[in-house]
Motif scaffolding. Sequence first.
Motif, PDB file in Angstrom:
ATOM      1  N   LEU A   7      10.553   2.578   3.051  1.00 25.03           N
ATOM      2  CA  LEU A   7      10.216   1.997   4.347  1.00 25.03           C
ATOM      3  C   LEU A   7      10.061   3.045   5.442  1.00 25.03           C
ATOM      4  O   LEU A   7       9.529   2.741   6.512  1.00 25.03           O
ATOM      5  N   ASP A   8      10.502   4.265   5.206  1.00 28.09           N
ATOM      6  CA  ASP A   8      10.295   5.286   6.235  1.00 28.09           C
ATOM      7  C   ASP A   8       8.832   5.705   6.338  1.00 28.09           C
ATOM      8  O   ASP A   8       8.466   6.432   7.266  1.00 28.09           O
ATOM      9  N   TRP A   9       7.989   5.250   5.429  1.00 29.97           N
ATOM     10  CA  TRP A   9       6.546   5.499   5.517  1.00 29.97           C
ATOM     11  C   TRP A   9       5.828   4.265   6.077  1.00 29.97           C
ATOM     12  O   TRP A   9       4.609   4.215   6.090  1.00 29.97           O
ATOM     13  N   MET A  10       6.585   3.297   6.573  1.00 33.74           N
ATOM     14  CA  MET A  10       6.018   2.026   7.008  1.00 33.74           C
ATOM     15  C   MET A  10       6.456   1.624   8.417  1.00 33.74           C
ATOM     16  O   MET A  10       6.175   0.508   8.855  1.00 33.74           O
ATOM     17  N   GLY A  11       7.126   2.512   9.121  1.00 33.52           N
ATOM     18  CA  GLY A  11       7.735   2.128  10.387  1.00 33.52           C
ATOM     19  C   GLY A  11       6.757   1.643  11.434  1.00 33.52           C
ATOM     20  O   GLY A  11       6.972   0.606  12.077  1.00 33.52           O
ATOM     21  N   VAL A  12       5.665   2.374  11.653  1.00 32.10           N
ATOM     22  CA  VAL A  12       4.709   1.981  12.683  1.00 32.10           C
ATOM     23  C   VAL A  12       4.028   0.674  12.303  1.00 32.10           C
ATOM     24  O   VAL A  12       3.772  -0.185  13.155  1.00 32.10           O
ATOM     25  N   ALA A  13       3.753   0.489  11.020  1.00 32.49           N
ATOM     26  CA  ALA A  13       3.157  -0.771  10.573  1.00 32.49           C
ATOM     27  C   ALA A  13       4.047  -1.957  10.917  1.00 32.49           C
ATOM     28  O   ALA A  13       3.555  -3.028  11.304  1.00 32.49           O
ATOM     29  N   LEU A  70       4.033  -2.762  14.662  1.00 31.38           N
ATOM     30  CA  LEU A  70       2.804  -3.465  15.038  1.00 31.38           C
ATOM     31  C   LEU A  70       2.635  -4.787  14.298  1.00 31.38           C
ATOM     32  O   LEU A  70       1.706  -5.547  14.612  1.00 31.38           O
ATOM     33  N   ASP A  71       3.497  -5.050  13.318  1.00 29.33           N
ATOM     34  CA  ASP A  71       3.420  -6.272  12.503  1.00 29.33           C
ATOM     35  C   ASP A  71       2.037  -6.439  11.886  1.00 29.33           C
ATOM     36  O   ASP A  71       1.412  -7.492  11.981  1.00 29.33           O
ATOM     37  N   VAL A  72       1.563  -5.388  11.220  1.00 26.08           N
ATOM     38  CA  VAL A  72       0.262  -5.463  10.578  1.00 26.08           C
ATOM     39  C   VAL A  72       0.356  -6.379   9.357  1.00 26.08           C
ATOM     40  O   VAL A  72       1.445  -6.610   8.821  1.00 26.08           O
ATOM     41  N   PRO A  73      -0.756  -6.950   8.908  1.00 24.13           N
ATOM     42  CA  PRO A  73      -0.722  -7.828   7.745  1.00 24.13           C
ATOM     43  C   PRO A  73      -0.063  -7.150   6.546  1.00 24.13           C
ATOM     44  O   PRO A  73      -0.360  -6.002   6.224  1.00 24.13           O
ATOM     45  N   GLY A  74       0.852  -7.852   5.920  1.00 23.28           N
ATOM     46  CA  GLY A  74       1.587  -7.317   4.780  1.00 23.28           C
ATOM     47  C   GLY A  74       2.922  -6.715   5.125  1.00 23.28           C
ATOM     48  O   GLY A  74       3.681  -6.328   4.230  1.00 23.28           O
ATOM     49  N   ALA A  75       3.256  -6.628   6.430  1.00 24.45           N
ATOM     50  CA  ALA A  75       4.564  -6.106   6.829  1.00 24.45           C
ATOM     51  C   ALA A  75       5.677  -7.031   6.353  1.00 24.45           C
ATOM     52  O   ALA A  75       5.490  -8.249   6.259  1.00 24.45           O
ATOM     53  N   ASP A  76       6.817  -6.452   6.034  1.00 21.35           N
ATOM     54  CA  ASP A  76       7.957  -7.267   5.614  1.00 21.35           C
ATOM     55  C   ASP A  76       8.491  -8.042   6.817  1.00 21.35           C
ATOM     56  O   ASP A  76       8.835  -7.444   7.840  1.00 21.35           O
ATOM     57  N   THR A  88       0.802  -1.218   0.000  1.00 20.27           N
ATOM     58  CA  THR A  88       0.000   0.000   0.000  1.00 20.27           C
ATOM     59  C   THR A  88       0.840   1.274   0.000  1.00 20.27           C
ATOM     60  O   THR A  88       0.303   2.371  -0.117  1.00 20.27           O
ATOM     61  N   GLY A  89       2.143   1.157   0.144  1.00 20.86           N
ATOM     62  CA  GLY A  89       3.011   2.331   0.200  1.00 20.86           C
ATOM     63  C   GLY A  89       3.595   2.666  -1.142  1.00 20.86           C
ATOM     64  O   GLY A  89       3.113   2.230  -2.191  1.00 20.86           O
ATOM     65  N   GLU A  90       4.651   3.446  -1.108  1.00 19.34           N
ATOM     66  CA  GLU A  90       5.322   3.897  -2.332  1.00 19.34           C
ATOM     67  C   GLU A  90       6.755   3.400  -2.397  1.00 19.34           C
ATOM     68  O   GLU A  90       7.573   3.956  -3.111  1.00 19.34           O
ATOM     69  N   SER A 121      -6.763   3.306   4.535  1.00 20.04           N
ATOM     70  CA  SER A 121      -6.245   2.021   5.011  1.00 20.04           C
ATOM     71  C   SER A 121      -5.566   2.172   6.367  1.00 20.04           C
ATOM     72  O   SER A 121      -5.667   1.293   7.233  1.00 20.04           O
ATOM     73  N   GLU A 122      -4.899   3.300   6.579  1.00 22.90           N
ATOM     74  CA  GLU A 122      -4.261   3.546   7.869  1.00 22.90           C
ATOM     75  C   GLU A 122      -5.296   3.804   8.956  1.00 22.90           C
ATOM     76  O   GLU A 122      -5.145   3.358  10.102  1.00 22.90           O
ATOM     77  N   ALA A 123      -6.357   4.530   8.622  1.00 24.88           N
ATOM     78  CA  ALA A 123      -7.422   4.788   9.597  1.00 24.88           C
ATOM     79  C   ALA A 123      -8.059   3.484  10.063  1.00 24.88           C
ATOM     80  O   ALA A 123      -8.430   3.343  11.243  1.00 24.88           O
ATOM     81  N   ASP A 124      -8.177   2.526   9.161  1.00 28.16           N
ATOM     82  CA  ASP A 124      -8.710   1.216   9.555  1.00 28.16           C
ATOM     83  C   ASP A 124      -7.813   0.549  10.593  1.00 28.16           C
ATOM     84  O   ASP A 124      -8.305  -0.041  11.567  1.00 28.16           O
TER      85      ASP A 124
END
Length: 312
Positions: free
Chosen positions: A136-142, A145-151, A131-133, A180-183
């Motif tokens: 990885l600096d736009w994915m740190g919190v994900a 939290l190890d959200v689905p789809g995290a590397d 869902t990002g671009e 998607s982030e609000a969810d």
Amino acid sequence: MVEVLNVVGVPTSAGAYAPGQERAPRVFREHGLVEALASTGWWVRDRGDVHGVRWRPDPGRPEAMNVPDVVEVARSAARRVGQLLDVGEHVLVLGGDCSIEVGVVAGALASGASVGLVYIDLDADLKVPATGEGALDWMGVAHLLDVPGADPAVADLGPRRPLLTGSDVLLLGQGNITDSEADIVRQRGIEVIPLAEVHADPVAAADKAVAWAAQHDRLLVHVDVDVLRWVDFPIAENSRRADGLTLDELGAVLGRLVSAPAWRALTVCEVNPDHAPDETESFARLNRMLAEAFSRCPAAGSHGHRGSSGLP
């Protein structure tokens, strides 16, 4: 009692959109940050830099660029931060891009202490590779939290997985959250203090965050400088013209947060010296803001000192 504030550089842009941030730790020091901090009464020790990497294209995996480099840098940061926190000292981490926070959190968790993270950023950083671009600096919190789809390589670099739960994260200054982030925020029960609330009363917003942090043994604070209003202070990697905090508002927030009883580490990220219209003036203002924030902390004593870079 004068307490120790350790300065640690993480000179990396591996997780960013482009190079530049890897220069920030050196430029902060060149313009007198360590001396400014020592003048506030802290016993300041400059620990030098951990391993860093300059950004480069990654055409083999454009959806999550430079994962091995991001992981290697985060592990280096985790080791250094963990060492310092475990001897009861405080840490100022100079980034580098936002992906280094995964390492800072991993280091803070190594001793088994509970950790709360106040994440100051216009963005939620809850994107994943799908869902990002690509940065990885736009994915740190994900990844924290190890959200689905995290590397998995990023999400699994600490002592547990996930590193944090939703109740361990507070997003402060939030002003650009996607659907998607609000969810994820709703599903994980993440506390949010939006940008408008900080504008209305920065001190009250910070006090709310301090009260939230009381449930944790260690409070970590993360600042992405793109939370600052670009047209007033163009220093962040992201050059969008979105609304943001003034430097004074951010300073008021940080002064409260680093005074919290549980506060242990502050990470400052996404500073790109190449964007400064006047490097000397811009870093003088940043350094002054940080020094004024730390001067409000009860841990600051009456006599500052600039220490050596050797580890204990």
